[in-house]
Design an enzyme around this catalytic site. Sequence first.
Site, PDB file in Angstrom:
ATOM      1  N   CYS A   1       0.862  -1.187   0.000  1.00 32.91           N
ATOM      2  CA  CYS A   1       0.000   0.000   0.000  1.00 32.91           C
ATOM      3  C   CYS A   1       0.892   1.228   0.000  1.00 32.91           C
ATOM      4  CB  CYS A   1      -0.962  -0.022   1.195  1.00 32.91           C
ATOM      5  SG  CYS A   1      -0.156   0.020   2.817  1.00 32.91           S
TER       6      CYS A   1
ATOM      7  N   ARG B   1      -3.302  -0.725   5.354  1.00 33.22           N
ATOM      8  CA  ARG B   1      -3.899  -1.771   4.515  1.00 33.22           C
ATOM      9  C   ARG B   1      -2.979  -2.964   4.276  1.00 33.22           C
ATOM     10  NH1 ARG B   1      -5.162   2.251  -0.187  1.00 33.22           N
ATOM     11  NH2 ARG B   1      -3.227   3.091   0.713  1.00 33.22           N
TER      12      ARG B   1
ATOM     13  N   ASP C   1      -8.441   3.639   1.324  1.00 27.80           N
ATOM     14  CA  ASP C   1      -7.441   4.149   2.265  1.00 27.80           C
ATOM     15  C   ASP C   1      -8.163   4.694   3.505  1.00 27.80           C
ATOM     16  OD1 ASP C   1      -5.497   5.484   3.636  1.00 27.80           O
ATOM     17  OD2 ASP C   1      -4.737   6.597   1.910  1.00 27.80           O
TER      18      ASP C   1
HETATM   19  P1  4NP Z   1      -1.783   2.755   4.143  1.00 25.96           P
HETATM   20  O1  4NP Z   1      -2.467   4.071   4.740  1.00 25.96           O
HETATM   21  O2  4NP Z   1      -1.244   3.143   2.779  1.00 25.96           O
HETATM   22  O3  4NP Z   1      -2.916   1.805   4.064  1.00 25.96           O
HETATM   23  O4  4NP Z   1      -0.697   2.355   5.116  1.00 25.96           O
HETATM   24  C1  4NP Z   1      -1.846   5.331   4.774  1.00 25.96           C
HETATM   25  C2  4NP Z   1      -0.897   5.591   5.730  1.00 25.96           C
HETATM   26  C3  4NP Z   1      -0.312   6.834   5.783  1.00 25.96           C
HETATM   27  C4  4NP Z   1      -0.700   7.816   4.887  1.00 25.96           C
HETATM   28  C5  4NP Z   1      -1.651   7.540   3.926  1.00 25.96           C
HETATM   29  C6  4NP Z   1      -2.237   6.294   3.866  1.00 25.96           C
HETATM   30  N1  4NP Z   1      -0.113   9.094   4.975  1.00 25.96           N
HETATM   31  O5  4NP Z   1      -0.537   9.987   4.204  1.00 25.96           O
HETATM   32  O6  4NP Z   1       0.795   9.327   5.792  1.00 25.96           O
END
Ligand code: 4NP
Length: 170
Positions: free
Chosen positions: A11, A17, A127
């Site tokens: 991800c 995720r 997300d």
């Molecule tokens: P992930 O979620 O991609 O599912 O781990 C996110 C974690 C951090 C961020 C965005 C999505 N961020 O913008 O820091």
Amino acid sequence: MSTPLSILTVCLGNICRSPTAEATLREAAEDAGLQVHIDSAGTGAWHLGNPPDARMRAAAADVGLTIDGLAQRVDLAALQEADLVLAMDRSNLRDLEHVADGAGVDTPIVLFRDFDPDATGTAEVPDPYYGGPDGFAEVVEICRRTSQRLVDALAAGGVEAALTARREDA
Ligand code: 4NP
């Protein structure tokens, strides 16, 4: 003994995720008695070395799932070494394809939800990072049912069988 299959979930941050999909794939593989090596990574570097998001861990713990690991960034070696790479959304998929194409890596890279029996069309794992608790619970649900379907297909015939088992409208 043959080498276990190696699967990488990816991800953006590797704190919501992809660690959840890693945990639900491991859970389903254990239930099926399938030997699989599963790891996760992010395309971004903001959270390197951090544990999964506390909200994500809480939503998983609510349904008896433990999510662990420390955030790492996906690199070329990880793409090369995996037998199957699962992107959580289309943006992750584009980023991974860009790296893989540039380096001539031919590991299959597909959207995780191509295997979600309840999804239609090009489905992404939403997300949850900027949303409320329901979004985290939804990620766990999606990852659990999708992992179940994928592991069933892997158990039946490895990566080739799994790729064939993708939804027809994916
Ligand atoms: P992930 O979620 O991609 O599912 O781990 C996110 C974690 C951090 C961020 C965005 C999505 N961020 O913008 O820091």
